[in-house]
Design a protein around this motif. Structure first.
Motif, PDB file in Angstrom:
ATOM      1  N   HIS A 110       0.499  51.177  22.165  1.00 46.05           N
ATOM      2  CA  HIS A 110       0.793  50.988  20.747  1.00 46.05           C
ATOM      3  C   HIS A 110       0.108  49.709  20.256  1.00 46.05           C
ATOM      4  O   HIS A 110       0.470  48.596  20.666  1.00 46.05           O
ATOM      5  N   PHE A 111      -0.865  49.863  19.386  1.00 47.29           N
ATOM      6  CA  PHE A 111      -1.476  48.707  18.718  1.00 47.29           C
ATOM      7  C   PHE A 111      -0.626  48.421  17.486  1.00 47.29           C
ATOM      8  O   PHE A 111      -0.449  49.286  16.622  1.00 47.29           O
ATOM      9  N   TYR A 112      -0.102  47.193  17.412  1.00 47.20           N
ATOM     10  CA  TYR A 112       0.871  46.885  16.366  1.00 47.20           C
ATOM     11  C   TYR A 112       0.584  45.543  15.700  1.00 47.20           C
ATOM     12  O   TYR A 112      -0.225  44.746  16.176  1.00 47.20           O
TER      13      TYR A 112
ATOM     14  N   ASP B  41      -0.689  43.492  20.594  1.00 46.68           N
ATOM     15  CA  ASP B  41      -0.773  42.903  19.260  1.00 46.68           C
ATOM     16  C   ASP B  41      -2.219  43.016  18.767  1.00 46.68           C
ATOM     17  O   ASP B  41      -3.135  42.415  19.341  1.00 46.68           O
ATOM     18  N   ALA B  42      -2.406  43.799  17.705  1.00 48.75           N
ATOM     19  CA  ALA B  42      -3.764  44.062  17.206  1.00 48.75           C
ATOM     20  C   ALA B  42      -4.475  42.786  16.766  1.00 48.75           C
ATOM     21  O   ALA B  42      -5.703  42.661  16.911  1.00 48.75           O
ATOM     22  N   GLU B  43      -3.727  41.817  16.235  1.00 51.85           N
ATOM     23  CA  GLU B  43      -4.334  40.551  15.791  1.00 51.85           C
ATOM     24  C   GLU B  43      -4.945  39.789  16.959  1.00 51.85           C
ATOM     25  O   GLU B  43      -5.936  39.063  16.784  1.00 51.85           O
ATOM     26  N   ASN B  44      -4.349  39.949  18.133  1.00 58.32           N
ATOM     27  CA  ASN B  44      -4.825  39.225  19.305  1.00 58.32           C
ATOM     28  C   ASN B  44      -5.763  40.060  20.180  1.00 58.32           C
ATOM     29  O   ASN B  44      -6.077  39.657  21.313  1.00 58.32           O
ATOM     30  N   ALA B  45      -6.186  41.209  19.676  1.00 61.84           N
ATOM     31  CA  ALA B  45      -7.089  42.063  20.452  1.00 61.84           C
ATOM     32  C   ALA B  45      -8.214  42.599  19.567  1.00 61.84           C
ATOM     33  O   ALA B  45      -8.427  43.812  19.481  1.00 61.84           O
TER      34      ALA B  45
ATOM     35  N   ALA C  60     -11.816  46.870  17.356  1.00 63.30           N
ATOM     36  CA  ALA C  60     -13.121  47.283  16.827  1.00 63.30           C
ATOM     37  C   ALA C  60     -13.722  48.422  17.659  1.00 63.30           C
ATOM     38  O   ALA C  60     -14.235  49.407  17.111  1.00 63.30           O
ATOM     39  N   LYS C  61     -13.654  48.311  18.997  1.00 61.55           N
ATOM     40  CA  LYS C  61     -14.228  49.331  19.873  1.00 61.55           C
ATOM     41  C   LYS C  61     -13.561  50.687  19.688  1.00 61.55           C
ATOM     42  O   LYS C  61     -14.198  51.732  19.768  1.00 61.55           O
ATOM     43  N   LEU C  62     -12.238  50.658  19.446  1.00 62.60           N
ATOM     44  CA  LEU C  62     -11.488  51.912  19.302  1.00 62.60           C
ATOM     45  C   LEU C  62     -11.383  52.352  17.841  1.00 62.60           C
ATOM     46  O   LEU C  62     -10.711  53.332  17.539  1.00 62.60           O
ATOM     47  N   ALA C  63     -12.055  51.616  16.960  1.00 58.47           N
ATOM     48  CA  ALA C  63     -12.092  51.955  15.525  1.00 58.47           C
ATOM     49  C   ALA C  63     -10.696  52.138  14.937  1.00 58.47           C
ATOM     50  O   ALA C  63     -10.411  53.105  14.223  1.00 58.47           O
ATOM     51  N   ILE C  64      -9.825  51.176  15.236  1.00 59.62           N
ATOM     52  CA  ILE C  64      -8.453  51.220  14.719  1.00 59.62           C
ATOM     53  C   ILE C  64      -8.439  50.650  13.301  1.00 59.62           C
ATOM     54  O   ILE C  64      -8.805  49.494  13.079  1.00 59.62           O
TER      55      ILE C  64
END
Length: 229
Positions: free
Chosen positions: A107-109, A139-143, A148-152
């Motif tokens: 879960h990207f959050y 945590d999406a902010e820290n990854a 970007a690679k997974l186009a989230i």
């Protein structure tokens, strides 16, 4: 008394006697049958003892014990790999986590997004139930690299990895009716359909249904108490 009336009365009495006699015969037959069934009870016990010494039965029992032991050992290995709980990981952990297990839900959050907290709640409930799948959050902010690679583009974003490959994803609540009040069972069914969690046994489903029914009764009772206040 009218002759026809007398004839009818006698006929009814005769019929009544036939029914009574039939009832007595049936009762006797049942008593005899019960005694016959009770008689071989001790013989059945002897047969059971013989079955317990049956080498085929012993073999089946040993195979069952071995299968159970293997299943317990497998679960312990999975737990050591981080299965059975919903864990926070870092960007540095990411590749190792998603490639280290056959099935992974990530879960990207964003920690301030309300919908991410809703998704957290449901995934946390499912993680200990489906030990065969790893449940993690990042945590999406820290990854930024993997975002970007997974186009989230939208959060929450739940990516489903199979053998290290991003096989599918849940974007926001699109697959869940687009509403915030979806149930854990609804998410569970979507994940089953996508093949990222295994089907549970019928007994487990029955327990879940009973638990969910109890929860509904509790919520209903609470609502009624609030209304009365």
């Amino acid at each position: 008394m009218d002759p026809d009336s007398v004839k009818s009365t006698l006929s009814n009495l005769a019929f009544g006697n036939v029914i009574a006699a039939a009832a007595r015969d049936l009762q006797k037959e049942m008593v005899v049958k019960d005694k016959a069934q009770a008689a071989p009870a001790s013989h059945d016990e002897v047969d059971l003892d013989e079955l317990l010494d049956d080498p085929e039965l012993e073999k089946l029992h040993a195979e069952r014990i071995a299968a159970l032991k293997k299943e317990v050992e497998k679960r312990e290995v999975l737990k050591r790999q981080g299965h059975g709980e919903y864990r926070e990981i870092t960007e540095g952990d990411f590749l190792g986590e998603v490639t280290g297990s056959e099935k992974v839900i990530c879960h990207f959050y964003h920690h301030e997004f309300y919908r991410c907290k809703i998704m957290d709640k449901h995934l946390k409930s499912l993680a200990p139930v489906y030990v065969g799948t790893k449940f993690v959050k990042l945590d999406a902010e820290n990854a930024p690299f993997f975002v970007a690679k997974l186009a989230i583009k939208t959060l929450p974003c739940v990516i489903l990895f199979k053998k290290g490959i991003a096989a599918d994803r849940l974007i926001g609540f699109q697959d869940l009716g687009g509403k915030d009040d979806f149930s854990t069972r609804a998410l569970e069914n979507i994940l089953k359909m996508k093949g990222i969690i295994d089907e549970k046994k019928k007994d487990d489903d029955d327990e879940d249904d009973e638990s969910e029914s109890k929860n509904r009764r509790v919520r209903s009772s609470t609502a009624q108490d609030s209304d009365s206040d």
